[in-house]
Scaffold this motif. Structure first.
Motif, mmCIF file in Angstrom:
data_model
loop_
_atom_site.group_PDB
_atom_site.id
_atom_site.type_symbol
_atom_site.label_atom_id
_atom_site.label_comp_id
_atom_site.label_asym_id
_atom_site.label_seq_id
_atom_site.Cartn_x
_atom_site.Cartn_y
_atom_site.Cartn_z
ATOM 1 N N GLU A 1 0.824 -1.201 0.000
ATOM 2 C CA GLU A 1 0.000 0.000 0.000
ATOM 3 C C GLU A 1 0.858 1.251 0.000
ATOM 4 O OE1 GLU A 1 -2.224 0.083 3.592
ATOM 5 O OE2 GLU A 1 -0.489 -0.224 4.862
ATOM 6 N N ALA A 2 0.174 2.381 0.074
ATOM 7 C CA ALA A 2 0.804 3.670 0.347
ATOM 8 C C ALA A 2 1.692 4.162 -0.777
ATOM 9 C CB ALA A 2 1.594 3.613 1.668
ATOM 10 N N GLY A 3 1.056 4.471 -1.919
ATOM 11 C CA GLY A 3 1.762 5.179 -2.975
ATOM 12 C C GLY A 3 1.283 6.609 -3.082
ATOM 13 N N ALA A 4 0.428 7.047 -2.130
ATOM 14 C CA ALA A 4 -0.106 8.403 -2.157
ATOM 15 C C ALA A 4 1.037 9.407 -2.101
ATOM 16 C CB ALA A 4 -1.062 8.611 -0.992
ATOM 17 N N GLY A 5 0.966 10.397 -2.943
ATOM 18 C CA GLY A 5 1.998 11.417 -2.976
ATOM 19 C C GLY A 5 3.042 11.192 -4.041
ATOM 20 N N THR A 6 3.050 10.018 -4.668
ATOM 21 C CA THR A 6 4.015 9.785 -5.731
ATOM 22 C C THR A 6 3.677 10.668 -6.928
ATOM 23 O OG1 THR A 6 2.718 7.913 -6.567
ATOM 24 C CG2 THR A 6 4.506 7.416 -5.035
ATOM 25 N N THR A 7 4.710 11.167 -7.573
ATOM 26 C CA THR A 7 4.536 12.045 -8.734
ATOM 27 C C THR A 7 4.962 11.382 -10.025
ATOM 28 O OG1 THR A 7 6.713 13.017 -8.294
ATOM 29 C CG2 THR A 7 4.791 14.134 -7.357
ATOM 30 N N VAL A 8 5.582 10.207 -9.921
ATOM 31 C CA VAL A 8 5.961 9.433 -11.102
ATOM 32 C C VAL A 8 5.496 7.994 -10.893
ATOM 33 C CG1 VAL A 8 7.964 10.909 -11.531
ATOM 34 C CG2 VAL A 8 8.247 8.800 -10.212
ATOM 35 N N PRO A 9 5.323 7.228 -11.962
ATOM 36 C CA PRO A 9 4.876 5.839 -11.790
ATOM 37 C C PRO A 9 5.819 5.068 -10.868
ATOM 38 C CG PRO A 9 4.770 6.481 -14.102
ATOM 39 C CD PRO A 9 5.482 7.585 -13.391
ATOM 40 N N THR A 10 5.249 4.437 -9.852
ATOM 41 C CA THR A 10 6.014 3.704 -8.853
ATOM 42 C C THR A 10 5.404 2.322 -8.717
ATOM 43 O OG1 THR A 10 6.503 5.788 -7.695
ATOM 44 C CG2 THR A 10 6.844 3.734 -6.472
#
Length: 296
Positions: free
Chosen positions: A240-249
């Motif tokens: 979980e927890a990809g909130a805040g990513t600005t590029v594909p992760t």
């Protein structure tokens, strides 16, 4: 007078991701040669029913003798069959996902179970959902010269951004654990960053998230970030927890991540390619299922 009680099932977001093993204890290999440790691991992700320990019922606990774990397990098979239908229907992001038809199916299943138990006033409480983060499809590969290798275990981290319908590509760099020391004097801008991460107990959280290395790569201008999960084999994971990513992760298996690292270590120029069609679906609904019964 009979005392009433209420039973409610709050159906939460549950989905399954592919894994590499189909388990059996006996007959792990078709030949007579002893299986390797990695073969034992990959072939034993599940156990047959007769391999589970059976514990004797303690004296004084006879009231619980009717609780049958195998009967409960058979119901689990009914539930997971809905997830498998989602997968077999061609969904790459598959499972009993809130807001999808398969989530409605599990609600229907709960309604049937409540009615079979004789509960009364079975009802479905419809609820509006926030827009659902949903990866429609994605694909990735790495190229060394003219050789292109598909990456089959990548999985978008929840709430990360996509590439739309476009394919992006970037030179790959390995930044290990992604500590500030690993980033020191490294040009990250426009690169495909690979980070090594350990899952924490439960499997949904991991080192690259809580240590800050995942967001460190995002903020440093990476074109994409791949998190190599420290789980032996070729296992797909979805933390979980990809909130805040600005590029594909995305996550990637240890096996595929190691192949990329070894190519970099050999001095080869490695290019990563990615397409990730991710959207937020508005206007979806979920539900709680309620029923009333009596204790006597």
């Amino acid at each position: 007078m009979r005392n009433s009680f209420i039973v409610a099932i709050t159906l939460t977001l549950v989905f399954a991701t592919p894994c590499s093993g189909q388990a059996q204890i006996e007959g792990l290999t078709k030949d007579k040669s002893p299986p390797t440790p990695s073969k034992l691991y990959e072939d034993n992700l599940r156990l047959p029913d007769d391999a589970y320990l059976r514990w004797p019922l303690p004296a004084g606990e006879e009231a619980y003798a009717g609780i049958d774990g195998m009967a409960m397990k058979s119901q689990i098979s009914e539930i997971t069959a809905i997830s498998r239908k989602s997968r077999d229907d061609g969904n790459q992001f598959w499972g009993r996902i809130a807001g999808t038809p398969y989530y409605r199916m599990i609600q229907d299943w709960v309604v049937q179970q409540f009615k079979a138990l004789g509960l009364e006033r079975v009802r479905r409480q419809e609820l509006e959902m926030s827009p659902l983060w949903y990866p429609n499809s994605w694909e990735a590969s790495f190229a060394v010269g003219d050789s292109v290798t598909p990456l089959k275990t990548t999985f978008p981290i929840t709430d990360t951004v996509g590439t739309g319908a476009n394919i992006i590509e970037a030179p790959a760099i390995w930044l290990g654990l992604g500590t500030p020391a690993d980033f020191k004097d490294r040009n990250v801008s426009g690169k495909a960053v690979l980070l090594y991460s350990n899952p924490t107990p439960g499997g949904r959280d991991h080192f690259a998230r809580w240590s800050g290395s995942m967001m460190r790569a995002n903020k440093a201008g990476a074109a994409m970030v791949l998190i190599v999960m420290d789980i032996p084999g070729n296992v797909t994971t979805e933390p979980e927890a990809g909130a805040g990513t600005t590029v594909p992760t995305l996550t990637i298996s240890m096996k595929e991540g190691t192949a990329i690292r070894e190519a970099i270590e050999a001095g080869k120029d490695v290019t990563l390619r990615l397409r990730a069609d991710i959207e937020r679906k508005p206007g979806l609904r979920t539900a709680n299922v309620w029923a009333a019964g009596y204790d006597g």
